[in-house]
Design a protein around this motif. Sequence first.
Motif, mmCIF file in Angstrom:
data_model
loop_
_atom_site.group_PDB
_atom_site.id
_atom_site.type_symbol
_atom_site.label_atom_id
_atom_site.label_comp_id
_atom_site.label_asym_id
_atom_site.label_seq_id
_atom_site.Cartn_x
_atom_site.Cartn_y
_atom_site.Cartn_z
ATOM 1 N N ARG A 506 0.836 -1.201 0.000
ATOM 2 C CA ARG A 506 0.000 0.000 0.000
ATOM 3 C C ARG A 506 0.874 1.256 0.000
ATOM 4 N NH1 ARG A 506 -3.017 -0.844 4.516
ATOM 5 N NH2 ARG A 506 -3.769 -2.754 3.537
ATOM 6 N N SER A 509 2.054 1.860 -3.341
ATOM 7 C CA SER A 509 1.035 2.378 -4.262
ATOM 8 C C SER A 509 0.815 3.874 -4.062
ATOM 9 C CB SER A 509 -0.264 1.582 -4.147
ATOM 10 O OG SER A 509 -0.990 2.020 -3.025
ATOM 11 N N ILE A 510 1.098 4.374 -2.862
ATOM 12 C CA ILE A 510 1.012 5.832 -2.650
ATOM 13 C C ILE A 510 2.002 6.519 -3.586
ATOM 14 C CG2 ILE A 510 1.423 7.708 -0.998
ATOM 15 C CD1 ILE A 510 0.799 5.696 1.254
ATOM 16 N N ARG A 512 3.334 5.263 -6.295
ATOM 17 C CA ARG A 512 2.977 5.036 -7.696
ATOM 18 C C ARG A 512 1.886 5.997 -8.154
ATOM 19 N NH1 ARG A 512 3.438 -0.278 -6.847
ATOM 20 N NH2 ARG A 512 1.239 -0.450 -6.357
ATOM 21 N N LYS A 513 0.823 6.058 -7.336
ATOM 22 C CA LYS A 513 -0.321 6.880 -7.735
ATOM 23 C C LYS A 513 0.077 8.340 -7.877
ATOM 24 C CE LYS A 513 -4.115 4.126 -6.022
ATOM 25 N NZ LYS A 513 -4.235 3.704 -4.611
ATOM 26 N N ALA A 514 0.914 8.802 -6.974
ATOM 27 C CA ALA A 514 1.274 10.214 -6.984
ATOM 28 C C ALA A 514 2.395 10.486 -7.972
ATOM 29 C CB ALA A 514 1.696 10.638 -5.590
ATOM 30 N N GLY A 515 2.983 9.451 -8.509
ATOM 31 C CA GLY A 515 4.166 9.637 -9.344
ATOM 32 C C GLY A 515 5.256 10.334 -8.540
ATOM 33 N N GLN A 612 3.445 -4.679 -5.551
ATOM 34 C CA GLN A 612 2.028 -4.524 -5.900
ATOM 35 C C GLN A 612 1.312 -5.841 -5.615
ATOM 36 O OE1 GLN A 612 1.617 -3.316 -9.944
ATOM 37 N NE2 GLN A 612 -0.566 -2.915 -9.756
#
Length: 613
Positions: A506, A509-510, A512-515, A612
Amino acid sequence: MLPHKSIEQRLQKAVSTVLPDADVSAVLVRPCPDPKFGDYQSNALMSLARARKLNPRQLASDVLARLDVLDLCEKSDIAGAGFLNFRLKPSVLGRTLEAAARGEELLFEAAAAPRTIVIDFSSPNVAKPMHVGHIRSTILGDSLARTFRLLGHRVITDNHIGDWGTQFGMLIVGWMYKNWSGESLDAEADPIGELEKVYKLVSAASQGDPIALDTLLPKLQPSMELTERFPEKDAILNLARRQLVQLQKGDGTNTGIWNELIRISKKQFETLYARLGVRFDHTYGESFYNSRLQQTVDDLMAKGIARESEGAKCVFSDGKAPPKEDPFLIQRDGEWQPNPQLIQKRDGGFNYATTDLATMAYRLEAWHPQEIVYVTDGRQQLHFQQLFAAFRRWHPGAAGQLKLAHVWFGSILGEDGRPLKTRSGENVKLSELLDEAEARAFKVVSEKSPELPEDQRREVARVVGLGAVKYADLLPNRQSDYVFSWAKMLALNGNTAPYLQYAYARIQSIFRKAGARAVPCEVMLSAPEEISLANHLLNFGLTLEAVAEEYRPNFLCNYLYELAGHFTRFYENCPVLKSDSATRDSRLLLCDLAAKCLKQGLNVLGIETLEQM
Ligand code: ARG
């Protein structure tokens, strides 16, 4: 240097000034059990005061008067009967985290005095499938080896496999039977399973089981000198004995069979170790020491440590330890009686203890360790107590510098509270257990992330399934039995591997999502959840040291579980990506450190993580 270490050093100095004769090595600074009172605590002054009949609070205030920690602590004060509590300044916390983020050691320090540590673990017996009972030794031993290595010690792992002993008489007969039947073990899908079946057959026949005899005798007849004098079951027993004697004499054919049995077994072990990610520096096994056994016994006899008793040779008490602590004495009928350790049987045969004594001498000579750790189940406690005591008498000089530890563990129980067995009452095979773990994890993963392609779900299931089994084994206090429960170990909420693995993924993924990426920056800590997380991160190294000191990976499991909890509270209460850029960078760095700590911690437990899931 980590702040608690700085405080500790200064505290030791202050104590020396007040009590010049005191041994300050036991003056330690540890996390405060209740964070209400501080981040760190020392309780050492109370025992120092007690030993000197001083008022502990007075001593504490004298020491505190000489202690300057203003640059590190917001507050340092005396509590209760003479505890010292310390509260770190947030800026000190921040600086420490910045250093960790710069790639200096991740919140732990390598041992100041690295030791050479031999770890003897897993150690299954040849020609038997590895079953669930071996899992604890393998998993515990591996995580201890990883912990010691991470802390900078020189670790030597040795798999002391049981590749010698009286069972080989029966096993060779079993092998002969297979051959006479025209069946090759090597062609078998599960040669070890087959060998175990055959072994059971031979052993049943030797006890007179009629069906077993009917199966075996026709095939074995050609190789048996059946005489009228023997009933058939004794013929089998005799055949097995003869084969054993031949093997012990070094007979070519039997040595060849024995080598084959070992080759087949090792192949099976290797497959499982590869699957578990466990590796050994050596797999010497018991047979490696054969040539040293006689001289071991002779030397113990010559030194008067062992003596003859009813034709056998045994180590007896030397009367130096109080009876309660003497493993060579046992209380019977209200009296202390001899409880000797057998090292050579009447027939001249050697045993488990002889081999272990020779093994220790070899390890000492070859590797000069400061510590030897044995990981086995609790039923071997007396064996190791006697072994250590006998060895200390045998090598008094070297043994004085040597720490010997028997790291023992309890049983794995089924949900019925009895030792774990299959439905038909067999031992659970390790490979089948791991297959089931992966299959069950696959179901969980497919429910949670149906959108992932199947091969990715399979990989997640492998990592989660193995992780769950390992973690379930490491989490309980190792000396207590634990109940094996699929539902519990695979739960996504609770103190489990899947929960921690998801927590790690998780955080990834923070990013990743925010680039976004964590970049070097000033760490600013203000929200209470943020400070708690930072404080907890700083205790990673102390936790590793405690694991190494007490051989208890469960300390690390609990630490990581708490870490995940601190992270969740931080993430729920402290906006990261929506904050102004300085706060955002600082918080991203905190996220990154929490992830690194989770990953490193799980790695020490032998558990993989995925970016992931
Ligand atoms: N092979 C033994 C067993 O399965 C364990 C050996 C442990 N190591 C030792 N050096 N005794 O019980």
